[in-house]
Scaffold this active site. Structure first.
Site, PDB file in Angstrom:
ATOM      1  N   ARG A  37       0.822  -1.213   0.000  1.00  0.00           N
ATOM      2  CA  ARG A  37       0.000   0.000   0.000  1.00  0.00           C
ATOM      3  C   ARG A  37       0.859   1.267   0.000  1.00  0.00           C
ATOM      4  O   ARG A  37       0.421   2.296  -0.526  1.00  0.00           O
ATOM      5  CB  ARG A  37      -0.956  -0.013   1.187  1.00  0.00           C
ATOM      6  CG  ARG A  37      -2.112  -0.951   0.946  1.00  0.00           C
ATOM      7  CD  ARG A  37      -3.065  -1.008   2.098  1.00  0.00           C
ATOM      8  NE  ARG A  37      -4.355  -1.523   1.666  1.00  0.00           N
ATOM      9  CZ  ARG A  37      -5.238  -2.098   2.478  1.00  0.00           C
ATOM     10  NH1 ARG A  37      -4.965  -2.221   3.764  1.00  0.00           N
ATOM     11  NH2 ARG A  37      -6.384  -2.525   2.009  1.00  0.00           N
ATOM     12  N   LYS A 202     -17.560 -16.334   3.668  1.00  0.00           N
ATOM     13  CA  LYS A 202     -19.010 -16.207   3.856  1.00  0.00           C
ATOM     14  C   LYS A 202     -19.780 -15.839   2.596  1.00  0.00           C
ATOM     15  O   LYS A 202     -19.439 -14.883   1.901  1.00  0.00           O
ATOM     16  CB  LYS A 202     -19.294 -15.153   4.931  1.00  0.00           C
ATOM     17  CG  LYS A 202     -18.931 -15.640   6.329  1.00  0.00           C
ATOM     18  CD  LYS A 202     -18.846 -14.502   7.314  1.00  0.00           C
ATOM     19  CE  LYS A 202     -20.227 -14.097   7.825  1.00  0.00           C
ATOM     20  NZ  LYS A 202     -20.137 -12.917   8.710  1.00  0.00           N
ATOM     21  N   GLY A 360      -8.323  -7.261  -0.238  1.00  0.00           N
ATOM     22  CA  GLY A 360      -8.536  -8.060   0.969  1.00  0.00           C
ATOM     23  C   GLY A 360      -7.719  -9.329   0.972  1.00  0.00           C
ATOM     24  O   GLY A 360      -6.559  -9.356   0.580  1.00  0.00           O
ATOM     25  N   GLY A 384     -13.129  -4.213   0.708  1.00  0.00           N
ATOM     26  CA  GLY A 384     -14.522  -3.777   0.833  1.00  0.00           C
ATOM     27  C   GLY A 384     -14.906  -2.777  -0.248  1.00  0.00           C
ATOM     28  O   GLY A 384     -15.987  -2.857  -0.834  1.00  0.00           O
TER      29      GLY A 384
HETATM   30  P1  ADP Z   1     -11.840 -11.704   0.938  1.00  0.00           P
HETATM   31  O1  ADP Z   1     -11.228 -10.833   2.029  1.00  0.00           O
HETATM   32  O2  ADP Z   1     -10.865 -11.959  -0.176  1.00  0.00           O
HETATM   33  O3  ADP Z   1     -13.141 -11.152   0.468  1.00  0.00           O
HETATM   34  P2  ADP Z   1     -12.972 -13.492   2.895  1.00  0.00           P
HETATM   35  O4  ADP Z   1     -12.622 -12.528   3.973  1.00  0.00           O
HETATM   36  O5  ADP Z   1     -14.410 -13.689   2.587  1.00  0.00           O
HETATM   37  O6  ADP Z   1     -12.155 -13.146   1.555  1.00  0.00           O
HETATM   38  O7  ADP Z   1     -12.416 -14.932   3.295  1.00  0.00           O
HETATM   39  C1  ADP Z   1     -11.050 -15.206   3.472  1.00  0.00           C
HETATM   40  C2  ADP Z   1     -10.892 -16.354   4.437  1.00  0.00           C
HETATM   41  O8  ADP Z   1     -11.659 -17.467   4.027  1.00  0.00           O
HETATM   42  C3  ADP Z   1      -9.463 -16.830   4.507  1.00  0.00           C
HETATM   43  O9  ADP Z   1      -8.935 -16.492   5.761  1.00  0.00           O
HETATM   44  C4  ADP Z   1      -9.570 -18.345   4.322  1.00  0.00           C
HETATM   45  O10 ADP Z   1      -8.806 -19.087   5.246  1.00  0.00           O
HETATM   46  C5  ADP Z   1     -11.038 -18.609   4.564  1.00  0.00           C
HETATM   47  N1  ADP Z   1     -11.498 -19.851   3.913  1.00  0.00           N
HETATM   48  C6  ADP Z   1     -11.366 -20.178   2.622  1.00  0.00           C
HETATM   49  N2  ADP Z   1     -11.845 -21.420   2.398  1.00  0.00           N
HETATM   50  C7  ADP Z   1     -12.287 -21.886   3.579  1.00  0.00           C
HETATM   51  C8  ADP Z   1     -12.860 -23.117   4.008  1.00  0.00           C
HETATM   52  N3  ADP Z   1     -13.097 -24.116   3.152  1.00  0.00           N
HETATM   53  N4  ADP Z   1     -13.195 -23.244   5.303  1.00  0.00           N
HETATM   54  C9  ADP Z   1     -12.959 -22.237   6.170  1.00  0.00           C
HETATM   55  N5  ADP Z   1     -12.412 -21.040   5.837  1.00  0.00           N
HETATM   56  C10 ADP Z   1     -12.066 -20.884   4.553  1.00  0.00           C
END
Ligand code: ADP
Ligand code: MG
Length: 404
Positions: A37, A202, A360, A384
């Protein structure tokens, strides 16, 4: 529909310009572990310094509670910035107090100062617009113009992002302008085949982006923790995997809408099933529809997409002209469950066209797995903010710069 650019501010020689950056870098024992960043801010800062401006910059860092908290000081950022710019960077130990006033006063044309963490002041993130405005006025007193270059915060109505841009002549820096240009291209006239890859933990975090992108894409690939809600919605057993029980109907509705619209929805056909959530958990690969057939039975937990799925995902990605990826395919933080994410990242680097990594955890995953930012078409600096932009939401920090 256009952002005001730096040029709209006219000749900035001798002018004091406040640049709102996003220096929210990860720190470990006071050392910056990923300076991406800070590097991303260099083009705008350099352009202003070369134009002979007196540059004043600041950012938030971490989550201090509206008062000074030394663990979130921007001092390490000022030091790193000085190394990257290869010139002195003055540092004020407060944001709008006497140190800031003295530091700004001492600036000569073409010199730069960092003011302390904006969130050491309650006014920065206050819910009360009058409090935010009062804080913004104190920053505005130091400057003749404001440049907004912290893309990671443009979805926030905060004093240094929103009110300050109202108070001073303001414009988007080159980072914000570039981010908006690329992400807008994903909404308007993306080249097809257009593939979106979603993962992460999620479903509920990604509903808005699925709604917005489903009508635009050719293929939607889903992995990560969120895929188990889709597999459960299809009636498959998923053991102890992550699931959002209240989103099953939503997942079914997306499956139906994708079919109606002719969007190819690709879910994993195999899963890496583990004995539990840990780096050294025992694991084996199982078909996505025979999940409980592993030796872990109903206690198994899906932590990555399987090798067949990783290949299928990579093929779909490589065959596309536009790809947007948000969210890791598995628990990439544990090396044993990083293969799916690595395959997706690798395939994005091979796209003949535009590949975009949402910010993210996806950007962090790509870097952790050894993929430098310049191997992708674009790596967003805002998680976000990039998702909200693609959801079609109105972002206050962009609207205030002229974006409709
Ligand atoms: P982003 O920030 O890229 O939008 P998220 O915050 O939604 O992504 O999710 C990232 C997290 O999801 C990571 O820390 C990863 O470990 C977790 N994750 C990915 N696959 C799984 C899984 N099968 N079970 C539990 N956690 C998971
Ligand atoms: Mg995240």
């Amino acid at each position: 529909m256009t952002l005001r650019t730096l040029e709209s501010l006219g000749d900035l020689a001798g002018k004091r310009v406040f640049v709102r950056c996003d220096f929210n870098v990860p720190l470990s024992d006071g050392a910056i572990t990923d300076d991406g960043r800070v590097r991303a801010a260099l083009p705008t800062l350099t352009a202003l310094l070369d134009a002979g401006a007196k540059v004043i910059t600041s950012s938030h860092l971490g989550r201090p509670k509206g008062e000074p908290d030394p663990q979130f000081s921007l001092a390490p950022v000022a030091t790193r910035l000085s190394e990257l710019l290869d010139r002195p960077v003055a540092f004020a130990t407060d944001t709008v107090g006497s140190s800031a006033a003295e530091t700004v006063d001492a600036l000569e044309d073409g010199q730069i100062a960092v003011l302390e963490n904006l969130r050491f002041n309650a006014g920065e993130t206050s819910k009360d617009a009058a409090e935010r405005r009062a804080f913004a006025e104190r920053i505005a007193a130091f400057a003749d113009a404001m440049v907004s270059d912290g893309f990671g915060v443009v979805h926030r109505k905060q004093a240094s992002v929103y009110e300050l841009a109202e108070l001073l002549p303001s414009a988007a820096g080159s980072l914000v302008a570039h981010e908006v240009g690329v992400l807008n291209g994903l909404l308007e006239a993306p080249e097809s085949p257009y593939t979106v890859v979603l993962g992460g933990s999620k479903v509920s975090d990604k509903l808005g982006v699925i709604d917005s992108l489903l009508p635009r894409v050719d293929k939607l690939l889903i992995g990560g923790g969120m895929v188990f809600t889709f597999l459960a919605a299809q009636g498959h057993a998923i053991g102890k995997s992550l699931v959002e029980a209240d989103q099953l109907d939503t997942a079914r509705a997306y499956i139906a809408r994708a079919a109606e619209r002719g969007v190819e929805l690709i879910l994993p056909t195999d899963i890496v099933v583990a004995s539990g959530f840990s780096a050294d958990a025992e694991h084996e690969v199982a078909p996505a529809d025979a999940f409980e057939g592993t030796r872990f039975g109903a206690d198994g937990m899906g932590l990555d997409i399987g090798p067949d799925s990783a290949r299928a995902f990579a093929d779909a990605i490589r065959g596309s002209r536009t790809v947007f990826w948000n969210g890791p395919m598995g628990v990439f933080e544990f090396p044993a469950f990083a293969d799916g994410t690595r395959a997706v990242a690798q395939a994005l680097t091979e796209v003949d066209g535009l590949s975009v990594v949402g910010g993210g955890d996806s950007a962090a995953a790509a870097r952790t797995l050894g993929f430098a930012d310049d191997r992708f078409g674009h790596v967003s600096t805002g998680g976000g903010a990039s998702l909200e932009f693609l959801e079609g939401k109105k972002l206050p920090g962009l609207e205030v710069l002229g974006w409709q």
